[in-house]
Enzyme design. Sequence first.
Site, PDB file in Angstrom:
ATOM      1  N   ARG A   1      10.698  -4.124  -2.268  1.00  0.00           N
ATOM      2  CA  ARG A   1      11.150  -5.290  -3.035  1.00  0.00           C
ATOM      3  C   ARG A   1      12.666  -5.317  -3.053  1.00  0.00           C
ATOM      4  O   ARG A   1      13.309  -4.301  -3.300  1.00  0.00           O
ATOM      5  CB  ARG A   1      10.617  -5.217  -4.470  1.00  0.00           C
ATOM      6  CG  ARG A   1       9.151  -5.558  -4.563  1.00  0.00           C
ATOM      7  CD  ARG A   1       8.741  -5.798  -5.995  1.00  0.00           C
ATOM      8  NE  ARG A   1       8.333  -4.584  -6.653  1.00  0.00           N
ATOM      9  CZ  ARG A   1       8.983  -4.011  -7.652  1.00  0.00           C
ATOM     10  NH1 ARG A   1      10.097  -4.544  -8.134  1.00  0.00           N
ATOM     11  NH2 ARG A   1       8.525  -2.899  -8.200  1.00  0.00           N
TER      12      ARG A   1
ATOM     13  N   ARG B   1       8.112   8.955 -14.818  1.00  0.00           N
ATOM     14  CA  ARG B   1       8.308  10.095 -13.916  1.00  0.00           C
ATOM     15  C   ARG B   1       9.453  10.891 -14.512  1.00  0.00           C
ATOM     16  O   ARG B   1      10.611  10.497 -14.437  1.00  0.00           O
ATOM     17  CB  ARG B   1       8.644   9.580 -12.519  1.00  0.00           C
ATOM     18  CG  ARG B   1       8.887  10.645 -11.474  1.00  0.00           C
ATOM     19  CD  ARG B   1       9.182  10.022 -10.125  1.00  0.00           C
ATOM     20  NE  ARG B   1       7.966   9.668  -9.414  1.00  0.00           N
ATOM     21  CZ  ARG B   1       7.340  10.463  -8.539  1.00  0.00           C
ATOM     22  NH1 ARG B   1       7.826  11.661  -8.257  1.00  0.00           N
ATOM     23  NH2 ARG B   1       6.252  10.066  -7.930  1.00  0.00           N
TER      24      ARG B   1
ATOM     25  N   ASN C   1       7.175   3.986   1.573  1.00  0.00           N
ATOM     26  CA  ASN C   1       6.575   2.847   0.866  1.00  0.00           C
ATOM     27  C   ASN C   1       5.578   2.102   1.767  1.00  0.00           C
ATOM     28  O   ASN C   1       5.326   0.916   1.596  1.00  0.00           O
ATOM     29  CB  ASN C   1       7.681   1.900   0.379  1.00  0.00           C
ATOM     30  CG  ASN C   1       7.180   0.870  -0.620  1.00  0.00           C
ATOM     31  OD1 ASN C   1       6.259   1.137  -1.403  1.00  0.00           O
ATOM     32  ND2 ASN C   1       7.763  -0.316  -0.607  1.00  0.00           N
ATOM     33  N   ALA C   2       4.995   2.829   2.731  1.00  0.00           N
ATOM     34  CA  ALA C   2       3.940   2.230   3.564  1.00  0.00           C
ATOM     35  C   ALA C   2       2.766   1.850   2.660  1.00  0.00           C
ATOM     36  O   ALA C   2       2.581   2.442   1.595  1.00  0.00           O
ATOM     37  CB  ALA C   2       3.496   3.223   4.626  1.00  0.00           C
TER      38      ALA C   2
ATOM     39  N   CYS D   1       4.601   6.214  -9.801  1.00  0.00           N
ATOM     40  CA  CYS D   1       4.495   7.108 -10.956  1.00  0.00           C
ATOM     41  C   CYS D   1       3.042   7.390 -11.301  1.00  0.00           C
ATOM     42  O   CYS D   1       2.744   7.824 -12.410  1.00  0.00           O
ATOM     43  CB  CYS D   1       5.222   6.521 -12.155  1.00  0.00           C
ATOM     44  SG  CYS D   1       6.995   6.569 -11.970  1.00  0.00           S
TER      45      CYS D   1
ATOM     46  N   LYS E   1       0.283   5.108 -10.966  1.00  0.00           N
ATOM     47  CA  LYS E   1      -0.535   4.015 -11.496  1.00  0.00           C
ATOM     48  C   LYS E   1      -1.862   3.903 -10.751  1.00  0.00           C
ATOM     49  O   LYS E   1      -2.930   3.951 -11.354  1.00  0.00           O
ATOM     50  CB  LYS E   1       0.235   2.696 -11.410  1.00  0.00           C
ATOM     51  CG  LYS E   1      -0.576   1.527 -11.965  1.00  0.00           C
ATOM     52  CD  LYS E   1       0.250   0.507 -12.695  1.00  0.00           C
ATOM     53  CE  LYS E   1       1.315  -0.131 -11.874  1.00  0.00           C
ATOM     54  NZ  LYS E   1       0.962  -1.414 -11.333  1.00  0.00           N
TER      55      LYS E   1
HETATM   56  C1  OXD Z   1       5.278  -2.567  -6.774  1.00  0.00           C
HETATM   57  C2  OXD Z   1       3.965  -2.842  -6.162  1.00  0.00           C
HETATM   58  O1  OXD Z   1       6.236  -2.328  -6.026  1.00  0.00           O
HETATM   59  O2  OXD Z   1       2.970  -2.897  -6.894  1.00  0.00           O
HETATM   60  O3  OXD Z   1       5.363  -2.594  -7.981  1.00  0.00           O
HETATM   61  O4  OXD Z   1       3.890  -3.030  -4.953  1.00  0.00           O
HETATM   62 MN    MN Z   2       3.335  -2.968  -8.890  1.00  0.00          MN
END
Ligand code: OXD
Ligand code: MN
Length: 622
Positions: A84, A419, A386-387, A272, A274
Amino acid sequence: MLSSLAQFLDQHSRQLLDSLDNEHIEKQLDNFAKLCKPSRVVVLGDSEKEIHYIRELAKERGEEASLELSGHTIHFDGYHDLARDLGSTKVLTTPVVKLSKRINAIDRDRGLSEIFGLLDGSMSGKDMLVKFYCLGPTNSKFSIGAMQASDSAYVLHSEDLLYRQGFKQFAKLGGSKEFFSFLHSAGALDERKTTKNYDKRRIYVDVTDGKVYSVNNQYAGNSVGLKKLALRLAIYRANHQDWLAEHMLIAGVHPVNKKRVTYFVGAYPSMCGKTSTAMIPGNTIVGDDIAYLRKDREGNCRAANIEHGIFGIIQDVNPVDDPVIYAALTTPRELIFSNVLVSEGYPYWLGMGKEDIPEKGVNFSGDWWKGKKDSDESEIPLAHPNARYTMRLAELENVDPNYDDRKGVIVEGVLYGGRDSDTNVPVSEALSWEHGVYMGATLESETTSAIIGKAGVRRHDPMANIDFIVVPLGKYLENHFEFGKRLVRKPRVFSTNYFLKHDGKYLNTKLDKKVWILWAEGRVHNDYDAIRTPIGFLPKLSDLDYLFKDIFQRNYSKEDYLEQFSVRVSKYLEKILRIEQYFENESDLPEEFWSVLKTQKSELLELKQETGKDTLPPEYFT
Ligand code: OXD
Ligand code: MN
């Protein structure tokens, strides 16, 4: 039908738009088409044939390629478009739009003129694909219609996997403009079909108009309108109404040997834990990323997943740490991998737990070989940290039977997890709803590779939502306090920290979180006593030992307990200082927030004075 729009449409598209009979949709598409100048505007409905069309188109155009296992494809975002992009994401402001200080903003007229300049002619020679989705279950209080226009078949394919089809929902709008819309163009593409002009990437959010414009990017967090772009629009709407739009998982927690399910929601910043919390073996998953929360008529808190798929981080997904996801990723099903390594038709990622990872293949940098360096002479990893993988929730063996319930599920517990290597205990329960909101508001986390920038820096992330809070932070927190006050049955609130370290080593295994969550579940049902401390209610050693034995057939030692659950008084006081500095620049923070902070601070200071100790064992408080 506007004649300027009609010239872009084939008969099927025209029929579909006619059947919606909504001048706002037509006007918007007409504007989008005039701006982006596509060859055609292709409007699609909900049928399997239309879903199939998009799936095949993504491959035909080279935005995705088939892998060896049936249904698996690979998509690459550009080398510079792998997370992002907060710097290029801005909210358009007018005198009525007030924002949190942390959100980038640009004057609406200036922003629109800039992004329209970039979108001008961006689709020439391409089709503008248009689809209608529903955020949340259809026919429900939670439903919000979302229209996506994009020149990327990958974006629509992702949305077909991640969201509910919504053409019928739009047909019910009766001509109203109560829907969100998203215009995206990947812009000019290179030979790998990735965006050429990533330096001109822009994502502009028009909160008052319910629209987002996104250009020159492909990474789903920037391009897939219904994900984080819609979250911003929903937060704006929720905070001007009386509900919550949250960056939260929803999971059913099933205690061992008890016939009950307790639903939790949970906010964790990226990377973290989720998804892995939602996917704890034994849990059932309702959602892993975005939840809308509303009070029902009986005063319960209800949550619905606005998605029905997962766009998950694939680093460290292996048979030991994430067995359910690992199984899903290694068997045939419709699934898009992005930015992993591909060799001989199979995907490879970081931390997948395999010894024999190929030393060459194709990854986000193009052809890749072990030791390959980028222009800064740093080594390029085999897959990007971040793949991602994108798939439907219904594919998972642990999907919750109520995941699509139009009423949502009743939430009895809220989790907030950061974290944090040196301060917070693995699990504790808030002393009150207000303390719970405070726990969420003061979440801290080390930065990760899901956001462009430096990894490993401590970052405040209220409710793991800071990137998306497009209202003043004070207003957002007040909405949380008020929401709780209105509930007859308030969920209990817990904080978790899976990342506590000693001498650089994690103190817990990744599976230990199951114990923390089951302890929280038991607390909801008053199964366990707890120890009251200034930082919250802490578990007793005997209950944790019982849970470790019950779940993992192992003991939980007193040594581990003391190391993990002692209250780090001085560290907490340092944290409070950071919090004070962070929040002091935000205006109009609710009184409840400062009152919890002041109480906690004075209790901790008193303890420090009384004992002269930096750390106090849980027993001290019994
Ligand atoms: C984030 C995602 O970056 O859920 O938060 O992809
Ligand atoms: Mn997210």
